[in-house]
Design a protein around this motif. Sequence first.
Motif, short mmCIF file in Angstrom:
data_model
loop_
_atom_site.label_atom_id
_atom_site.label_comp_id
_atom_site.label_asym_id
_atom_site.label_seq_id
_atom_site.Cartn_x
_atom_site.Cartn_y
_atom_site.Cartn_z
N LEU A 124 42.42 32.93 30.45
CA LEU A 124 42.37 34.21 31.15
C LEU A 124 43.22 34.17 32.42
O LEU A 124 43.82 35.17 32.80
N LYS A 125 43.27 33.02 33.06
CA LYS A 125 44.02 32.91 34.30
C LYS A 125 45.53 32.97 34.09
O LYS A 125 46.28 33.13 35.05
N GLU A 126 45.96 32.85 32.84
CA GLU A 126 47.38 32.98 32.51
C GLU A 126 47.80 34.44 32.41
O GLU A 126 48.99 34.76 32.41
N ASP A 127 46.80 35.34 32.31
CA ASP A 127 47.10 36.77 32.21
C ASP A 127 47.62 37.27 33.56
O ASP A 127 47.05 36.95 34.61
N PRO A 128 48.70 38.07 33.55
CA PRO A 128 49.23 38.61 34.82
C PRO A 128 48.19 39.41 35.62
O PRO A 128 48.32 39.54 36.85
N MET A 129 47.17 39.93 34.94
CA MET A 129 46.16 40.73 35.63
C MET A 129 45.28 39.89 36.54
O MET A 129 44.58 40.44 37.41
N TRP A 130 45.30 38.56 36.37
CA TRP A 130 44.45 37.72 37.19
C TRP A 130 44.77 37.89 38.68
O TRP A 130 43.88 37.89 39.53
N LYS A 131 46.05 38.07 38.99
CA LYS A 131 46.46 38.29 40.38
C LYS A 131 45.84 39.59 40.90
O LYS A 131 45.40 39.66 42.06
N ASP A 132 45.80 40.63 40.06
CA ASP A 132 45.18 41.89 40.45
C ASP A 132 43.68 41.71 40.68
O ASP A 132 43.10 42.30 41.61
N PHE A 133 43.05 40.92 39.83
CA PHE A 133 41.62 40.64 40.00
C PHE A 133 41.37 39.95 41.34
O PHE A 133 40.43 40.29 42.06
N ASN A 134 42.21 38.97 41.65
CA ASN A 134 42.04 38.25 42.92
C ASN A 134 42.14 39.18 44.12
O ASN A 134 41.46 38.99 45.13
N ALA A 135 43.00 40.20 44.01
CA ALA A 135 43.21 41.11 45.14
C ALA A 135 41.97 41.93 45.47
O ALA A 135 41.80 42.37 46.62
N VAL A 136 41.10 42.15 44.49
CA VAL A 136 39.88 42.94 44.73
C VAL A 136 38.63 42.10 44.55
O VAL A 136 37.51 42.63 44.50
N ALA A 137 38.78 40.77 44.50
CA ALA A 137 37.65 39.88 44.22
C ALA A 137 36.54 40.01 45.26
O ALA A 137 35.35 39.86 44.94
N HIS A 138 36.91 40.32 46.52
CA HIS A 138 35.88 40.44 47.56
C HIS A 138 34.91 41.57 47.28
O HIS A 138 33.77 41.55 47.74
N THR A 139 35.34 42.57 46.49
CA THR A 139 34.46 43.70 46.18
C THR A 139 33.47 43.37 45.07
O THR A 139 32.58 44.18 44.79
N LEU A 140 33.59 42.20 44.45
CA LEU A 140 32.59 41.80 43.46
C LEU A 140 31.21 41.70 44.09
O LEU A 140 30.19 41.96 43.44
N ALA A 141 31.16 41.32 45.36
CA ALA A 141 29.87 41.28 46.06
C ALA A 141 29.28 42.69 46.16
O ALA A 141 28.05 42.85 46.09
N TYR A 142 30.13 43.71 46.31
CA TYR A 142 29.65 45.08 46.40
C TYR A 142 28.96 45.49 45.09
O TYR A 142 27.87 46.06 45.09
#
Length: 279
Positions: A169-187
């Motif tokens: 999954l980390k090879e998917d280009p979308m992983w970078k996009d996920f990282n950019a909003v990862a802090h909102t996972l707590a929300y």
Amino acid sequence: MEKVISKDGTTIAFDRLGEGPAIILVGGALSYRSHGKQVQLVELLAKHFTVINYDRRGRGDSSDTLPYAVDREIEDIEALIDEAGGSAFVYGMSSGAILALDVTNKLTNKIKKLVVFEPPLVPDNSRPPLPEDYVEQINEAIAAGNPSEAVDIFLTQAVLIPPEYLPALKEDPMWKDFNAVAHTLAYDGIIAKDVMAGKPLPPNKWSSATSPTLVISGGNSEKFFHDSAKAIINNLTDAKYHVLQGQGHDVAPEAIAPVLVEFLNGTGQSFVAATNKKS
């Protein structure tokens, strides 16, 4: 892109497309308004509605204000509804569906109809609940400067993806996009915490949400999504249930769009036979 200012001063960015009655799209964990499938859904719905596609606070072009509280996200959606004319349809997906239920419970007079797709409730033992320290784990990973670890925690503990699948999954280009909003996972964890605890919903949960509601599950989805839908329906005063055959949690825009159009613009009569509030 347009912007509204929420009650606490947070800037909420959104796109407005189409004509007709307004519909607010509430995305789930890691979602953002420019995601490919989200854009496809907007284009399909814009043939029938004025679609308000927004970045939830802390994502994309929206700003953020700490400390986080669910009520602040409700205020964000209220600001968008007021911008759209004072009332709107609402469609919530995944954890965004839980938020949409919270919004409707508080702002029923502004929500004409509500559709939710697979709110990830855990009202029984059909799957493991969220760990009690789930939000704390997310926040600790973010504080340590490791958003990728926060995404790992979400995928393995909330979505229950086996850890051995993560490297691919980390090879998917979308992983970078996920990282950019990862802090909102707590929300999203805060939004879902009480309803993903492996306990039955309180009898009065969302009892003030009287807007006509359609709860949808995918025919290919896990059992707990169907159990979640039935638990929600039993708590609402005006709810119908629909199984979207051939679909899972990553629902195709071309599959969900016609259902939204039929329920929101029509009477929803075709859903009655498949729905029994107490079933």
